[in-house]
Design a protein around this motif. Structure first.
Motif, PDB file in Angstrom:
ATOM      1  N   SER A  25       0.795  -1.204   0.050  1.00  0.00           N
ATOM      2  CA  SER A  25      -0.026   0.006  -0.034  1.00  0.00           C
ATOM      3  C   SER A  25       1.009   1.303   0.019  1.00  0.00           C
ATOM      4  N   GLY A  29       1.031   1.978  -3.868  1.00  0.00           N
ATOM      5  CA  GLY A  29       0.122   2.528  -3.737  1.00  0.00           C
ATOM      6  C   GLY A  29      -1.163   1.695  -3.991  1.00  0.00           C
ATOM      7  N   LYS A  30      -1.224   0.544  -3.532  1.00  0.00           N
ATOM      8  CA  LYS A  30      -2.240  -0.436  -3.594  1.00  0.00           C
ATOM      9  C   LYS A  30      -3.447   0.093  -2.693  1.00  0.00           C
ATOM     10  N   ARG A  31      -4.685   0.273  -2.798  1.00  0.00           N
ATOM     11  CA  ARG A  31      -5.498   0.341  -1.824  1.00  0.00           C
ATOM     12  C   ARG A  31      -6.355  -0.960  -1.884  1.00  0.00           C
ATOM     13  N   VAL A  33      -9.487  -3.176  -0.039  1.00  0.00           N
ATOM     14  CA  VAL A  33     -10.787  -3.407   0.652  1.00  0.00           C
ATOM     15  C   VAL A  33     -11.467  -4.737   0.968  1.00  0.00           C
ATOM     16  N   VAL A  43     -12.452  -0.365   3.885  1.00  0.00           N
ATOM     17  CA  VAL A  43     -10.797   0.091   3.666  1.00  0.00           C
ATOM     18  C   VAL A  43      -9.749  -0.406   4.662  1.00  0.00           C
ATOM     19  N   SER A  46      -2.798   0.973   6.569  1.00  0.00           N
ATOM     20  CA  SER A  46      -1.316   0.485   6.283  1.00  0.00           C
ATOM     21  C   SER A  46      -1.154  -0.306   7.528  1.00  0.00           C
TER      22      SER A  46
END
Length: 196
Positions: A25, A29-31, A33, A43, A46
């Motif tokens: 993440s 930049g991974k999001r 859920v 969500v 981190s």
């Protein structure tokens, strides 16, 4: 008029692991859920230890969902049912059938993974009704002391049994130092793990 296929982007599926971290993440930049049983999304922060991000999977129990374009919301298995060899090519489709034959994922390993051995296609088809697992790892980044466990140092079955029975793990495992940019193939039947 038939709609044309396009480059598909899939929603990553997070896999929590005790050896995971936050690099997927923070650095990629991974999001991530998660959905509960009613379909409500949460969500993941981190602070959640994510060891794997499944980018593309057609496993039956995990099925990647398209994120973009007019196929958004469809799973890879639904797309394979409809477009068959147009997705993977005729030869690949004729060999593997309807199941998409690749699992693509990122790993974030802090510490050590479990030691694993995967079957080949013949054994998996006969005993598990699935495809075997041949792996290729590309090292995007790692600390200087990172190592992979690849195979073992036993010369005979008896020596292997003795090493296992007596917990001689340091002498059993064949360790290979790795660095950023390395590519390693792990054939079915090979003992393997990640350290660091």
């Amino acid at each position: 008029m038939e709609k044309k296929l396009y480059p598909l982007k899939f929603i990553p599926v997070p896999s929590k692991r005790p050896w995971g971290g936050s690099a997927l993440s923070k650095d990629l930049g991974k999001r991530f859920v998660e959905c509960d049983e009613e379909g409500n999304e949460t969500v993941l922060g981190s602070d959640v230890l994510i060891g794997e991000s499944w980018e593309l999977a057609d496993m039956g129990f995990v099925d990647s969902v398209v994120e973009n374009g007019w196929l958004a919301g469809n799973t890879i298995s639904e797309i394979m049912e409809t477009y068959l060899e147009r997705i993977v090519g005729e030869n690949v489709y004729n060999w593997y059938g309807r199941q998409f034959p690749l699992l693509v994922k990122f790993l974030d390993v802090n510490g050590k993974t479990s030691v694993q051995v995967h079957p080949d296609d013949a054994y998996a088809a006969k005993n598990e009704n699935s495809l075997g697992k041949n792996e290729c790892w590309y090292v995007l980044d790692c600390p200087e002391d990172a190592k992979l466990v690849l195979g073992n140092n036993a010369k005979t079955k008896e020596e292997l049994s003795d090493m296992i029975q007596n917990g001689k793990w340091d002498s059993l495992y064949n360790e290979l130092p790795v660095k950023k940019g390395d590519l390693v193939q792990i054939d079915p039947g090979m003992l393997h793990a990640i350290k660091g």
